[in-house]
Design an enzyme around this catalytic site. Structure first.
Site, mmCIF file in Angstrom:
data_model
loop_
_atom_site.group_PDB
_atom_site.id
_atom_site.type_symbol
_atom_site.label_atom_id
_atom_site.label_comp_id
_atom_site.label_asym_id
_atom_site.label_seq_id
_atom_site.Cartn_x
_atom_site.Cartn_y
_atom_site.Cartn_z
ATOM 1 N N SER A 1 1.036 -4.600 0.282
ATOM 2 C CA SER A 1 1.377 -5.255 1.537
ATOM 3 C C SER A 1 1.178 -6.753 1.385
ATOM 4 O O SER A 1 0.282 -7.205 0.671
ATOM 5 C CB SER A 1 0.474 -4.722 2.659
ATOM 6 O OG SER A 1 0.470 -5.599 3.756
ATOM 7 N N LYS A 2 2.020 -7.512 2.061
ATOM 8 C CA LYS A 2 1.883 -8.971 1.990
ATOM 9 C C LYS A 2 0.558 -9.434 2.591
ATOM 10 O O LYS A 2 0.130 -10.558 2.354
ATOM 11 C CB LYS A 2 3.064 -9.643 2.696
ATOM 12 C CG LYS A 2 4.381 -9.445 1.950
ATOM 13 C CD LYS A 2 5.551 -10.096 2.666
ATOM 14 C CE LYS A 2 6.851 -9.842 1.905
ATOM 15 N NZ LYS A 2 8.030 -10.427 2.573
#
Length: 487
Positions: A254-255
């Site tokens: 995930s960013k």
């Protein structure tokens, strides 16, 4: 005749170049070059609210930094342009209007409030939320009445009822989906901007894209796209959906995952080499034959085969990336690594912003001393810290060595040699240490360890003679004197 391979990487300028997007671009690039095909970059910028300033430029800049060149895009043009979606709105208009005229799409005047209420009621009944189709069959009079109210229409695609779509995915094999759970979906928003699933079909067809290699999160989009291909009477490209990239805890990358550096720009700033990044990213969910893990870009092009894309998630192994980057740093020209590392010393305040010739020669030699040890050019700041300290800190092992009884004799003899010598080079320092050995009778660890500990505060490090030379005669004398006095 086999259709020419044409693939595309189609980023949205909503952010900077991310590891996941980079892998998509790289696999498309490698496949195109392996097949003698075309690699196209198309900017999908229709999400106007989320587009960021500089996002487009960042994408192109760091693809170039990684060594990927393309055949068509916004910067070099091509016969299938424009290559920016917001410049293709008139093209999309032609096709959605055709679908409306043929009854395969229709105007929907539902407000966001009405749609939200519908979703809530469906959830309360235990149903999967989807558009009910309430405006599927409006009369002209009803449409006019809504428009008189000031309502704007979105365009929805009329999903075929209870129809099965199957496509053969190059990674996943046959995937079959039935439309029973699919509500009619929006293909053009109220502001006239096409949605992703509609625009991508029109673009891929008109640009003659033969293969679509993308992340598996797009599998759910594929049936909708197949419906549009069918409605427009077009053949769909070959699809290949790559497995997810996960972190070392096997959770989807995930960013927001702060444990992993995820943007290519950051790796550039930290001093990673682009060829190391390409090598590492190519092995995220793709495996060549054999056990080799070091590949140049040209070698990857030669051997790339999408049939060897993995069905299982790819683990982002930070240690492997560090290992690969260290390999490439070790084998790079010292001049190149110096150019990458010296700015880090300057930003850290270790070196002046403008270096004279002697300072530059010294700095290059310092970087060269640590070149084999670095896993990123930015590490030079921490690795070389003891060269810039006025007060030397001793680690526990160094302190133990300096407590040995022969140390005062060794250090005093070496100090005398340093003070007397006029020739101060790494090779001559080796000669001086040899003379101390001969005169004092101490050799091996009893000789080298005290000298290293007194001058660096450590018992292990890079080449001792080169280290002593780079410390400089004055600093070496000061540290020897301080240690002798302290003892």
């Amino acid at each position: 005749m086999t259709k020419k391979v044409r693939v595309r990487y189609a980023p949205s300028p909503t952010g900077h170049l991310h590891i996941g997007n980079t892998r998509t671009a790289l696999f498309n690039y490698l496949y195109a070059r392996n097949q003698g095909g075309d690699f196209i970059i198309r900017i999908e910028d229709t999400d106007l609210k989320r587009n960021i300033e500089g996002g487009e430029e960042s994408q192109l800049k760091y693809l170039k930094w990684l060594g990927m060149e393309w055949d068509e895009s916004i910067d070099i043009g091509g016969e299938y342009g424009p290559y920016r979606q917001t410049e293709r709105l008139e093209i999309y208009d032609k096709y959605w209007k055709d679908l409306v005229e043929r009854g395969l799409a229709y105007r929907c005047y539902c407000t966001e409030e009405e749609l939200e209420k519908e979703r809530e009621e469906q959830i309360e009944r235990g149903e999967n939320p989807r558009y009910s189709g309430k405006h599927r069959d409006l009369t002209d009079e009803q449409c006019s009445a809504f428009e008189t109210e000031g309502r704007l229409a979105s365009i929805r695609f009329r999903v075929p009822e209870d129809k099965t779509y199957t496509f053969n995915d190059m990674v996943k094999g046959d995937i079959t989906v039935n439309t029973q759970e699919s509500g009619d979906f929006v293909i053009v928003k109220k502001d006239g901007i096409p949605t992703y699933n509609f625009a991508v079909v029109v673009d891929d067809h008109l640009m003659e894209i033969s293969h679509v290699l993308r992340g598996e999160e797009h599998i759910s989009n594929t049936p909708r796209q197949l419906m549009i291909y069918e409605a427009l009477g077009w053949d769909a490209p070959v699809f290949s959906h790559m497995a997810l990239i996960v972190n070392e805890n096997h959770k989807k990358l995930s960013k927001r995952d702060g444990s992993i550096i995820q943007f290519i720009e950051q790796y550039d700033q930290l001093g990673y080499l682009p060829e190391a990044m390409v090598n590492f990213i190519a092995l995220l969910g793709w495996s060549p034959e054999g056990e080799e893990e070091i590949y140049s870009k040209d070698e990857l092009i030669k051997i790339f085969n999408p049939a060897r894309l993995s069905k299982s998630p790819a683990v982002f192994d930070q240690n492997k990336l560090a290992h690969l980057n260290n390999y490439y740093i070790k084998h790079a020209a010292p001049e190149r690594i110096a150019e990458m590392a010296i700015p880090h010393l300057q930003r850290a305040g270790k070196l002046p912003e403008h270096l004279n010739e002697d300072q530059l020669i010294w700095a290059k030699a310092l970087v060269a001393l640590y070149q084999e040890q670095m896993t990123a050019a930015s590490e030079i700041v921490a690795l070389s810290d003891m060269f810039f300290r006025t007060h030397l800190e001793m680690d526990q092992d160094a302190a133990q060595i300096l407590a040995e009884e022969q140390v005062p004799t060794v250090l005093a003899a070496f100090l005398a040699k340093i003070e007397e010598t006029e020739e101060y080079t790494a090779s001559h320092i080796a000669v001086l240490i040899k003379q101390v050995q001969k005169e004092s009778g101490f050799k091996g660890k009893q000789l080298f360890m005290p000298i290293r500990a007194a001058l660096t505060g450590q018992t292990h490090g890079r080449d001792l003679n080169e280290t002593i030379y780079l410390l400089g005669k004055g600093r070496v004398m000061e540290r020897l004197q301080a240690q002798i006095k302290g003892a």
